[in-house]
Design a protein around this motif. Structure first.
Motif, short mmCIF file in Angstrom:
data_model
loop_
_atom_site.label_atom_id
_atom_site.label_comp_id
_atom_site.label_asym_id
_atom_site.label_seq_id
_atom_site.Cartn_x
_atom_site.Cartn_y
_atom_site.Cartn_z
N ILE A 36 -3.29 7.24 -3.00
CA ILE A 36 -2.74 6.44 -1.90
C ILE A 36 -3.92 5.83 -1.14
CG2 ILE A 36 -0.60 7.74 -1.55
CD1 ILE A 36 -2.08 8.95 0.96
N ILE A 37 -3.68 4.65 -0.59
CA ILE A 37 -4.68 4.01 0.27
C ILE A 37 -4.53 4.63 1.65
CG2 ILE A 37 -5.13 1.85 1.48
CD1 ILE A 37 -6.27 1.57 -1.16
N ASN A 38 -5.62 5.14 2.18
CA ASN A 38 -5.57 5.66 3.54
C ASN A 38 -5.85 4.52 4.51
OD1 ASN A 38 -5.82 6.91 5.96
ND2 ASN A 38 -7.71 7.99 5.48
N LEU A 39 -4.81 4.04 5.18
CA LEU A 39 -4.99 2.90 6.08
C LEU A 39 -5.45 3.33 7.47
CD1 LEU A 39 -2.10 0.54 4.94
CD2 LEU A 39 -4.54 0.31 4.52
N ALA A 40 -5.90 4.57 7.60
CA ALA A 40 -6.50 4.99 8.87
C ALA A 40 -8.01 5.13 8.71
CB ALA A 40 -5.90 6.31 9.33
N GLN A 41 -8.52 4.65 7.59
CA GLN A 41 -9.94 4.83 7.29
C GLN A 41 -10.83 4.20 8.38
OE1 GLN A 41 -9.88 6.53 4.23
NE2 GLN A 41 -11.95 7.16 4.70
N GLY A 42 -10.50 2.99 8.81
CA GLY A 42 -11.29 2.32 9.85
C GLY A 42 -11.17 3.04 11.19
N LEU A 101 2.40 4.74 4.88
CA LEU A 101 2.90 4.45 6.22
C LEU A 101 2.45 5.52 7.21
CD1 LEU A 101 6.51 3.08 5.74
CD2 LEU A 101 4.52 1.91 6.70
N LEU A 102 2.44 6.75 6.73
CA LEU A 102 1.98 7.83 7.60
C LEU A 102 0.54 7.59 8.05
CD1 LEU A 102 2.60 10.92 8.57
CD2 LEU A 102 0.85 11.37 6.87
N THR A 103 -0.30 7.12 7.11
CA THR A 103 -1.70 6.88 7.51
C THR A 103 -1.78 5.73 8.52
OG1 THR A 103 -2.25 5.32 5.72
CG2 THR A 103 -2.53 7.67 5.24
N VAL A 104 -0.88 4.75 8.39
CA VAL A 104 -0.84 3.67 9.39
C VAL A 104 -0.54 4.28 10.76
CG1 VAL A 104 0.35 1.59 10.15
CG2 VAL A 104 -0.10 1.95 7.72
N GLY A 105 0.42 5.20 10.78
CA GLY A 105 0.79 5.86 12.04
C GLY A 105 -0.38 6.63 12.62
N VAL A 106 -1.09 7.35 11.75
CA VAL A 106 -2.26 8.10 12.21
C VAL A 106 -3.27 7.15 12.85
CG1 VAL A 106 -4.28 9.42 11.42
CG2 VAL A 106 -2.01 9.98 10.55
N GLY A 107 -3.48 6.00 12.19
CA GLY A 107 -4.41 5.01 12.73
C GLY A 107 -3.99 4.53 14.10
N LEU A 108 -2.69 4.24 14.26
CA LEU A 108 -2.18 3.76 15.55
C LEU A 108 -2.40 4.81 16.65
CD1 LEU A 108 1.19 2.02 14.60
CD2 LEU A 108 -0.87 0.98 15.59
N VAL A 109 -2.11 6.06 16.30
CA VAL A 109 -2.27 7.13 17.28
C VAL A 109 -3.73 7.25 17.70
CG1 VAL A 109 -2.15 9.63 17.61
CG2 VAL A 109 -0.24 8.43 16.55
N LEU A 110 -4.63 7.21 16.71
CA LEU A 110 -6.05 7.34 17.03
C LEU A 110 -6.52 6.19 17.93
CD1 LEU A 110 -7.54 8.54 13.60
CD2 LEU A 110 -7.17 9.90 15.67
N THR A 111 -6.09 4.97 17.58
CA THR A 111 -6.50 3.80 18.37
C THR A 111 -6.01 3.93 19.81
OG1 THR A 111 -6.37 2.43 16.41
CG2 THR A 111 -6.39 1.29 18.52
N ASN A 112 -4.74 4.34 19.94
CA ASN A 112 -4.19 4.40 21.30
C ASN A 112 -4.75 5.56 22.10
OD1 ASN A 112 -2.23 2.15 21.75
ND2 ASN A 112 -1.63 2.85 19.72
N LEU A 113 -5.07 6.64 21.42
CA LEU A 113 -5.74 7.74 22.11
C LEU A 113 -7.10 7.28 22.64
CD1 LEU A 113 -5.20 11.01 20.01
CD2 LEU A 113 -4.53 10.54 22.38
N ALA A 220 -9.99 -0.96 19.23
CA ALA A 220 -9.27 -1.69 18.18
C ALA A 220 -10.14 -2.02 16.97
CB ALA A 220 -8.69 -2.98 18.76
N LEU A 221 -11.37 -1.53 16.98
CA LEU A 221 -12.28 -1.81 15.87
C LEU A 221 -11.78 -1.23 14.55
CD1 LEU A 221 -16.06 -1.10 15.91
CD2 LEU A 221 -14.58 0.51 14.79
N GLY A 222 -10.99 -0.15 14.66
CA GLY A 222 -10.52 0.52 13.46
C GLY A 222 -9.80 -0.40 12.50
#
Ligand SMILES: Nc1ncnc2c1ncn2[C@@H]1O[C@H](COP(=O)(O)OP(=O)(O)OP(=O)(O)O)[C@@H](O)[C@H]1O
Ligand SMILES: [Mg+2]
Lengths: 292, 234
Positions: A36-42, A101-113, A220-222
């Motif tokens: 799977i592509i981890n879309l929270a990598q950035g 999609l889960l990794t997208v969610g993880v990314g969003l949470v990290l960015t907003n935190l 938002a750099l992620g």
């Protein structure tokens, strides 16, 4: 045409490309094993940069030493994300789209935190070497960029040695190539999956420590770098870490040439054009199937 | 050594094995033969833990193994050379062999085992730096068996080792299997090459539609009317 400008542009492109390569490697190794592509990598990269930023601001720790902390920290973060979020999805045999999609969610949470904790302000670190230049004849290259490039190559080299020379590294490659066969060899493939995700995150920690000395930092750099990592990984042939390095160099050079000879405004567009061209003419990526 | 008791295995709603019981004793070569889709591969996968039986049990050396995690079976002494070889295509011959000795006990004997495997299959020594995907079909089969031997198994499961090989290579593979057996490795052999397999095996089972329909000494089954008609084309 001024040759020295061309050389200078190429050198800068290669150096930035080395960093892009390192950022892409985390995504590549994850894709190789987990498929799977981890879309929270950035976003993981962004977390690494904040850790690095605060270590520097509060404790004066040089960013180039900070991998000693960012690498284990991000490894643990990656392992935690896998263990508590991805593992349950995998156990339930959720389709790959859901895992992505889960990794997208993880990314969003990290960015907003990050936004909540550190505001949207742009930040940067200024070290003793931040503004220094190395001159060679009429070429001059930024010292921090050169250092970041050298460290990125060293880390990539270590990853290569790890994957080719250690038992765990070989087990990771075996799992990427045929998980069922790896299981028959006695490899605990579930554990390999967790560790690989940790390594993918740890690589972003290392890359964050290097990126922060040549770039600035904001929550938002992620997203921007997830996209770059994705381009790099596709350019390199999905799942190949060596390919990611080549993909990174290609993207770095293309962006750098584009910024100087076309317009800085088109820098990102040029990355995409290369991306599309490679997809059309070499759909398996620049290197195709590679050993790691 | 190995004992399956009334194993039932399903793929989703489709049941593939129905009350399969079989035994392999130490030092034996046991053949499992049957037509396409009979359930031979399913049986082997159930032994090596890739599939779980919905009922029945699998015991190895007196210990129940259908409840322990599959990655622990290699260290207990079961090596499975799967159907279709399943090599690591982008690893070298040597790396593939090294993966065979991944289990802790086997790892200690790696160098010794490498010498043994290179002695059994000299061609692998010549090719040790080559990527597995660049080997010929016959060489790949040798590598798959060699990788299994690297685990220093007590029990070796072979799934159609002669599939897709030229007749002369088939003969060679069967000779090798005999040699491996003489070295003290217990073998459970799945084959469609019924004549050869029964000729070699001490005992054999015939599997049809997921059920064991016949069992007996290898030579005895060669004389069996049903076997002759259904599998030997006589
Ligand atoms: N992954 C799967 N999903 C669903 N059904 C399966 C699966 N694998 C095997 N089967 C079914 O289970 C039955 C037994 O298959 P198996 O592969 O064990 O046969 P086999 O005796 O090894 O045959 P062959 O000689 O062709 O290899 C077949 O009817 C097959 O269609
Ligand atoms: Mg089969």
């Amino acid at each position: 045409m001024e040759w020295s400008i061309l050389f200078q542009t190429l050198i800068a492109g290669i150096m930035v490309g080395g960093l892009y390569g390192l950022i892409g490697m985390g995504m590549a190794i994850n894709f190789g094993v987990l498929r799977i592509i981890n879309l929270a990598q950035g976003e993981l990269l962004m977390v690494g940069m904040y850790v690095c930023y605060w270590l520097f601001t509060l404790y004066k720790l040089d960013p180039l030493l900070s991998p000693l902390i960012t690498v284990p920290f991000l490894f643990l973060l990656g392992v935690t994300i896998h263990r508590f979020l991805l593992t349950p999805l995998m156990r339930a045999r959720a389709p790959a789209e859901n895992q992505i999609l889960l990794t997208v969610g993880v990314g969003l949470v990290l960015t907003n935190l990050a936004l909540l904790m550190f505001t949207a302000n742009y930040r940067s670190v200024s070290t003793s070497y931040s503004t220094e230049l190395i001159s060679l004849g009429n070429l001059s290259v930024s010292l921090p960029l050169t250092l970041a490039f050298a460290f990125a190559l060293a880390i990539s080299g270590s990853l290569y040695l790890f994957l080719t020379k250690t038992e765990l590294g070989k087990a990771i490659r075996a799992t990427a190539q045929d998980p069922e066969a790896a299981l028959l060899m006695g490899v605990n493939v579930d554990r390999v999956s967790v560790i690989t995700f940790g390594i993918g995150a740890a690589l972003e920690g290392a890359a964050g420590s290097l990126l922060i000395i040549v770039y600035y930092l904001f929550p938002a750099l992620g997203g921007i770098f997830t996209l770059k990592a994705f381009i790099v990984v596709v350019l390199g042939g999905l799942g190949s870490t060596i390919g990611a390095l080549l993909g990174g160099l290609t993207l770095g050079i293309a962006e750098s040439l584009g910024a100087v000879y076309v317009s800085t405004g088109y820098k990102d567009a040029i990355g995409f054009i290369i991306f599309v061209l490679v997809l059309i003419f070499r759909p398996a990526g620049l290197v195709g199937r590679a050993r790691m | 050594m190995l004992k399956l008791t009334t194993i039932e295995v399903c793929y989703g709603d489709v049941q593939a094995l129905w009350g399969v019981s079989l035994e392999v004793h130490k030092g034996e070569v046991v053949a499992l033969v049957g037509a396409n889709g009979a359930g031979k591969t399913t049986t082997l996968k159930t032994i090596s833990g890739l599939l779980r039986p919905s009922s029945g049990k699998v015991e190895f050396l007196g210990k129940r193994i259908d409840t322990i995690p599959p990655y622990q079976l290699a260290d207990l002494g079961i090596a499975h050379v799967p159907e279709g070889r399943r090599l690591f295509p982008l690893m070298t011959v040597r790396e593939n062999l090294e993966m065979g000795s991944f289990p802790p006990d086997a790892r200690e004997k790696r160098e010794e085992s490498l010498e043994w495997v290179f002695q059994v299959f000299p061609i692998l020594k010549e090719r040790h730096k080559q990527l597995a995907e660049t080997l010929s079909g016959g060489e790949q089969q040798m590598l798959a068996i060699g990788r299994g031997l690297m685990a220093r198994p007590k029990l070796l499961l072979l799934d159609e080792p002669s599939l897709g090989l030229a007749p002369i290579l088939v003969k060679e593979i069967f000779e090798t299997i005999k040699a491996i057996s003489r070295e003290g490795v217990t073998l459970l052999l799945v084959e469609q090459n019924v004549q050869q397999a029964l000729g070699l095996a001490n005992r054999a089972y015939v599997l049809e539609n997921g059920r064991i329909v016949l069992e007996g000494a290898g030579k005895e089954l060669l004389e069996n009317d049903h076997v002759k008609r259904a599998y030997l084309g006589l």
